[in-house]
Design a protein around this motif. Structure first.
Motif, PDB file in Angstrom:
ATOM      1  N   GLU A 243       0.829  -1.282  -0.060  1.00 36.64           N
ATOM      2  CA  GLU A 243      -0.038   0.056   0.114  1.00 36.64           C
ATOM      3  C   GLU A 243       0.856   1.323   0.069  1.00 36.64           C
ATOM      4  OE1 GLU A 243      -3.831   1.162   2.315  1.00 36.64           O
ATOM      5  OE2 GLU A 243      -2.129   0.686   3.781  1.00 36.64           O
ATOM      6  N   PHE A 244       0.508   2.289  -0.934  1.00 36.68           N
ATOM      7  CA  PHE A 244       1.278   3.403  -0.744  1.00 36.68           C
ATOM      8  C   PHE A 244       0.466   4.864  -0.878  1.00 36.68           C
ATOM      9  CE2 PHE A 244       0.638   2.485  -5.501  1.00 36.68           C
ATOM     10  CZ  PHE A 244       0.168   3.552  -5.972  1.00 36.68           C
ATOM     11  N   GLU A 245       1.203   5.792  -0.349  1.00 38.73           N
ATOM     12  CA  GLU A 245       0.407   7.006  -0.431  1.00 38.73           C
ATOM     13  C   GLU A 245       1.843   8.080  -0.891  1.00 38.73           C
ATOM     14  OE1 GLU A 245      -1.256   8.483   3.084  1.00 38.73           O
ATOM     15  OE2 GLU A 245      -2.747   7.097   2.957  1.00 38.73           O
ATOM     16  N   ALA A 246       1.549   9.113  -1.663  1.00 37.89           N
ATOM     17  CA  ALA A 246       2.499   9.954  -2.219  1.00 37.89           C
ATOM     18  C   ALA A 246       1.755  11.217  -2.291  1.00 37.89           C
ATOM     19  CB  ALA A 246       3.059   9.429  -3.320  1.00 37.89           C
ATOM     20  N   MET A 247       2.391  12.318  -2.286  1.00 40.77           N
ATOM     21  CA  MET A 247       1.908  13.621  -2.534  1.00 40.77           C
ATOM     22  C   MET A 247       2.506  14.261  -3.644  1.00 40.77           C
ATOM     23  SD  MET A 247      -0.200  16.090  -2.007  1.00 40.77           S
ATOM     24  CE  MET A 247      -0.986  15.720  -0.488  1.00 40.77           C
ATOM     25  N   LEU A 248       1.905  14.603  -4.826  1.00 38.07           N
ATOM     26  CA  LEU A 248       2.474  14.888  -5.994  1.00 38.07           C
ATOM     27  C   LEU A 248       2.379  16.307  -6.107  1.00 38.07           C
ATOM     28  CD1 LEU A 248       1.178  12.544  -8.886  1.00 38.07           C
ATOM     29  CD2 LEU A 248       3.232  12.353  -7.313  1.00 38.07           C
TER      30      LEU A 248
END
Length: 140
Positions: free
Chosen positions: A78-83
């Motif tokens: 599972e991942f979360e990233a802010m672009l």
């Protein structure tokens, strides 16, 4: 009032959503293009697989991208990233965790058909035949 869908329709809709995520990754759309390089840095065991879930949430500082990566070894990450809004700014990876133990993979879930995990494994097996081995057959 929301229309009730039968189990077959629910499975089909869930599989379509998984396939859209796979397609987004394969075509390198802006929201997931960064993921390829990030995964390469994690090594072959993690980088070989499929994006099986992705959601983009617009926020003030940029777009929050949440998703699930499924490796050929049947591990769910599972991942979360802010672009950031600025095109030159790199993504900020907020989370990248092995969530395999938390993902349900039964073939049949009462009232909803196949679980997300099981459907994701089916798609993985279609892309990489033999990847899921005994898991897809329901064996342990």
């Amino acid at each position: 009032m929301a229309r009730q869908r039968d189990v077959k329709q629910q499975n089909s809709l869930s599989t379509d959503r998984i396939l859209r995520a796979v397609s987004a990754y394969e075509s390198g759309t802006r929201h997931v293009a960064w993921l390829r390089d990030y995964l390469r840095g994690k090594g072959d065991a993690v980088s070989s697989g499929l994006l099986v879930s992705v959601d983009v949430i617009p926020e003030q500082e940029g777009d929050l991208v949440r998703g699930m990566w499924l490796t050929r070894a049947c591990r769910f990450w599972e991942f979360e990233a802010m672009l950031p809004r600025l095109a030159d700014s790199p993504p900020v990876i907020e989370k990248f965790e092995d969530r395999t133990d938390a993902v349900q993979v039964p073939a049949h879930v009462p009232g909803t058909g196949k679980s997300f995990g099981y459907l994701a494994l089916e798609v993985l097996n279609d892309h990489f035949p033999g990847s899921t081995g005994k898991l897809i057959a329901g064996e342990t």
